[in-house]
Motif scaffolding. Structure first.
Motif, PDB file in Angstrom:
ATOM      1  N   HIS A   1       0.833  -1.111  -0.434  1.00  0.00           N
ATOM      2  CA  HIS A   1      -0.132   0.185  -0.233  1.00  0.00           C
ATOM      3  C   HIS A   1       0.993   1.273   0.537  1.00  0.00           C
ATOM      4  O   HIS A   1       0.627   2.201  -0.703  1.00  0.00           O
ATOM      5  CB  HIS A   1      -0.498  -0.005   1.266  1.00  0.00           C
ATOM      6  CG  HIS A   1      -1.399   1.242   1.519  1.00  0.00           C
ATOM      7  ND1 HIS A   1      -3.085   1.637   0.707  1.00  0.00           N
ATOM      8  CD2 HIS A   1      -1.346   2.376   2.122  1.00  0.00           C
ATOM      9  CE1 HIS A   1      -3.221   2.522   1.527  1.00  0.00           C
ATOM     10  NE2 HIS A   1      -2.561   2.966   1.971  1.00  0.00           N
TER      11      HIS A   1
ATOM     12  N   HIS B   1       1.085   4.317  -3.331  1.00  0.00           N
ATOM     13  CA  HIS B   1       1.144   5.986  -2.851  1.00  0.00           C
ATOM     14  C   HIS B   1       1.967   6.706  -4.031  1.00  0.00           C
ATOM     15  O   HIS B   1       1.369   7.851  -4.536  1.00  0.00           O
ATOM     16  CB  HIS B   1       1.267   6.190  -1.356  1.00  0.00           C
ATOM     17  CG  HIS B   1      -0.718   6.225  -0.694  1.00  0.00           C
ATOM     18  ND1 HIS B   1      -0.908   6.945  -0.675  1.00  0.00           N
ATOM     19  CD2 HIS B   1      -0.837   5.169   0.777  1.00  0.00           C
ATOM     20  CE1 HIS B   1      -2.100   6.866  -0.123  1.00  0.00           C
ATOM     21  NE2 HIS B   1      -1.927   5.780   1.050  1.00  0.00           N
TER      22      HIS B   1
ATOM     23  N   SER C   1      -0.747  10.206   6.745  1.00  0.00           N
ATOM     24  CA  SER C   1      -2.579  10.231   6.654  1.00  0.00           C
ATOM     25  C   SER C   1      -2.480   9.411   7.988  1.00  0.00           C
ATOM     26  O   SER C   1      -1.465   9.849   8.878  1.00  0.00           O
ATOM     27  CB  SER C   1      -2.750   9.103   5.834  1.00  0.00           C
ATOM     28  OG  SER C   1      -1.813   7.460   5.942  1.00  0.00           O
TER      29      SER C   1
ATOM     30  N   HIS D   1      -0.654   6.160   8.591  1.00  0.00           N
ATOM     31  CA  HIS D   1       0.857   6.117   8.405  1.00  0.00           C
ATOM     32  C   HIS D   1       1.419   7.180   8.374  1.00  0.00           C
ATOM     33  O   HIS D   1       0.485   8.154   7.656  1.00  0.00           O
ATOM     34  CB  HIS D   1       1.262   4.510   7.351  1.00  0.00           C
ATOM     35  CG  HIS D   1       0.207   5.327   6.411  1.00  0.00           C
ATOM     36  ND1 HIS D   1       0.870   6.029   4.516  1.00  0.00           N
ATOM     37  CD2 HIS D   1      -1.005   4.934   5.232  1.00  0.00           C
ATOM     38  CE1 HIS D   1      -0.364   5.816   4.301  1.00  0.00           C
ATOM     39  NE2 HIS D   1      -1.466   5.274   4.252  1.00  0.00           N
TER      40      HIS D   1
ATOM     41  N   ASP E   1      -6.173   7.198  -0.113  1.00  0.00           N
ATOM     42  CA  ASP E   1      -6.369   5.671  -0.326  1.00  0.00           C
ATOM     43  C   ASP E   1      -7.358   5.620  -1.440  1.00  0.00           C
ATOM     44  O   ASP E   1      -8.451   5.649  -1.427  1.00  0.00           O
ATOM     45  CB  ASP E   1      -6.520   4.492   0.914  1.00  0.00           C
ATOM     46  CG  ASP E   1      -5.857   4.969   1.875  1.00  0.00           C
ATOM     47  OD1 ASP E   1      -4.568   5.540   1.421  1.00  0.00           O
ATOM     48  OD2 ASP E   1      -5.995   4.826   3.021  1.00  0.00           O
TER      49      ASP E   1
END
Ligand SMILES: [Zn+2]
Lengths: 364, 245
Positions: free
Chosen positions: A115, A119, A148, A151, A326
């Motif tokens: 993930h 990004h 975010s 994270h 996301d």
């Protein structure tokens, strides 16, 4: 399969957004997102079980919508990419199970991807950023700052498909989480980021000096002898300092200057985030910094990042917001890079990994 | 007719069944069957397991007459992996999709298990009247439902402590787990069915029995695929702010 301009379907379900995106090579076809954000508001934060339930209900409708919007059928798709981590375990499980079903039902290869690296993948999409022209690869010496609710990281990206390094990350709360918690202390609504950004505009950012986490010499060290947390973040102390400050006013029977506190908190958070990111760029020779994650929407973060990057001759890239939060398109974009680089697809037996490290760009 | 059944309410399992619509029960043949023993590895094993049932799933999938999935109750994360799988397969293959309560799979196993007389002759199903099937709901609770001797659902599904059940035959892994408590409330627990879990094979047999009774798949009273969570998300709306001082 087309190795040059593969059509990739990307699936994202690591937090509270169910995303399905379609990308052809570096061209974005569609980015369909269904968010369960509304369902979390009354709890003041993302509730994993509620997010997981919402993913299950949203997946097939979001997939159907994405295919319709892009005007493609599943037969046209060359490969499927899915976020396999990091993220909320139960939420990841829904997207991964559905992606595996898609792969086995269509016979298409499946890529289980990271993930965080995804990004960065949006940076490769044409028209995602004004500064880049179509067909151009990733800039040389690229760094990424991801901020975010889930994270907070600084990455060095040598090759999107093969070599990504984690330079620093939060050791406790994510930055977005700190905004949410402070918003609650100040009596503002969830999500805290936009609420604080707005209120801070009416306040004095210098009114109160809040701590900048992990910026003391014992954590920072020096460039040639880095301390244990030179590029790392910590926001839990900042959050506690804000709560103490508010309680201090209350205990003294004084009005709480919420706008000043919001502005001062925001300043402390974005100051340490941008200072460490720019420091990492300078010391690691990174000349371009890509911003990602939902907190990229914060106006003060953008302003300060722009100012400090300009001062250090670093090009700052900020994708449009729908690609910062996301989404499935970023997963598809990274999937396309993997296909174009001849990386092997994942075995159907892979397990989602809620703490997947960035050194693992895709699972075998 | 050919149906794919999936159940992940306890173990991860999938079955491919073939039958003649005019006599489903007697013509039933198991084309392929897959089930794990453990209840924790659904994400890894389910997709390869489903794939292994077909020679070529891409070609055979769209020719299926239905996908039937167990909708629980069961631990949420595992349960969702099966439902997400079934919904997506049915969408891609464009075949009808149905749900069936997973506890019906256990009831079917009770219905299919004979009771023997002293001379060894089968005297009919092991259930002598109404019975309860129960599975592990964790947190010292069970998921349970009550069925008639003919395996018709009478009451449930419920989630609660085993002491909510009294004076009845209880079958399934929940019975084995809480044998002592159940016996204290006047229940009977048989060792032979005290550790069984719902499986896609038994779920498929339950679906076939329903089709047989009703005369068609469409009339069999199968459910949609809404999961039977039975429990809320546990999320609490935060109370007044905690003091940091
Ligand atoms: Zn993210």
């Amino acid at each position: 399969m087309s190795q040059t301009d593969p059509l990739i379907l990307g699936i994202e379900s690591s937090c509270d957004e169910t995303g399905v995106g379609l990308v052809r090579g570096t061209q974005l076809l569609t980015n369909t997102v269904s968010s369960s954000m509304e369902e979390h508001i009354r709890f003041g934060g993302v509730i994993p079980e509620i997010a997981s339930r919402a993913h299950l209900e949203a997946f097939v409708p979001t997939l159907r919508q994405a295919l319709a919007d892009a005007g493609v059928s599943l037969e046209d798709v060359d490969a499927i990419a899915v976020t396999s981590g990091p993220g909320l375990a139960g939420a990841l499980m829904v997207g991964v199970s559905a992606a595996k079903a898609l792969a086995l039902a269509t016979g298409k290869p499946l890529y289980a991807i990271n993930h965080l690296v995804a990004h960065v993948g949006v940076g490769l999409l044409e028209n995602s950023m004004a500064v880049r022209s179509p067909g151009e690869g990733l800039p040389e010496n690229l760094g990424a700052l991801l901020v975010s609710g889930g994270h907070t990281e600084i990455l060095r990206v040598r090759s999107m498909a093969e070599d990504v390094e984690l330079l620093g990350s939060t050791i406790d709360d994510a930055a977005g989480e700190a905004f949410d918690k402070v918003a609650r202390v100040l009596g503002l609504n969830y999500p805290g980021g936009p609420a604080i950004d707005k209120l801070a505009k009416e306040g004095n950012a210098k009114a109160i000096r809040f701590p900048r986490g992990l910026s003391a010499p014992k954590y920072m060290g020096a460039a040639n002898e880095p301390g244990p947390h030179r590029y790392d973040f910590s926001f839990s102390g900042l959050k506690t300092a804000v709560a103490r400050c508010v309680e201090g006013y209350e205990a003294r029977g004084e009005n709480v200057p919420v706008a000043d506190i919001a502005a001062s908190f925001q300043e402390a958070a974005v100051d340490v985030i941008t200072a460490k990111a720019v420091l990492a760029c300078k010391e690691k020779g990174m000349t371009t910094l890509l911003l990602g994650g939902g907190v990229a929407a914060n106006s003060r973060l953008r302003e300060l990042a722009q100012q400090r990057c300009a001062g250090a001759n670093i090009t700052l890239l900020v994708p449009k917001m729908s690609l910062c939060t996301d989404n499935g398109a970023m997963v598809a974009a990274l999937g396309a890079q993997l296909v174009m680089n001849g990386v092997s697809p994942s075995d159907l037996a892979f397990a989602p990994d809620s703490s997947m490290p960035v050194s693992s760009i895709s699972l075998a | 007719m050919r149906i794919l059944t999936i159940d992940t309410s306890a173990v991860a399992s999938a079955t491919l069944l073939n039958f003649e619509p005019n006599d489903p029960v007697r013509t039933l043949s198991v084309v392929g069957n897959f089930a794990t023993q453990d209840t924790r590895s659904h994400a890894e094993v389910l997709a390869p397991g489903v794939k292994s049932l077909f020679t070529d799933a891409v070609i055979e999938g769209p020719a299926l007459d239905a996908v039937v999935v167990g909708v629980g109750p069961g631990p949420f994360t595992g349960l969702r992996s099966g439902i997400a799988m079934a919904r997506t397969l049915a969408f891609v293959w464009d075949v009808p999709l149905y749900g069936l309560m997973s506890l019906e799979a256990l009831a079917q196993q009770v219905f299919d298990t004979p009771r023997h007389g002293l001379d060894g002759r089968a005297l009919g199903p092991v259930a002598m009247g109404d019975f309860v099937v129960a599975t592990d709901a964790r947190r010292k609770e069970v998921y349970w439902a009550r069925f008639s001797a003919a395996a018709q659902l009478m009451d449930g599904p419920h989630v609660g402590p085993p002491t909510d059940i009294s004076d009845i035959q209880v079958f399934g892994a929940g019975a084995g787990l809480y044998r002592e408590q159940l016996e204290q409330t006047g229940c009977e627990v048989y060792s032979v069915l005290a550790d069984v879990q719902p499986t896609a094979l038994a779920l498929g047999r339950a679906a076939i029995r329903r089709i047989s009774v009703a005369g068609s798949l469409e009339a069999a009273g199968l459910l949609d695929t809404t999961p039977l969570y039975l429990r809320e998300s546990d999320a609490k709306v935060p109370g007044p702010r905690k003091r940091a001082l």
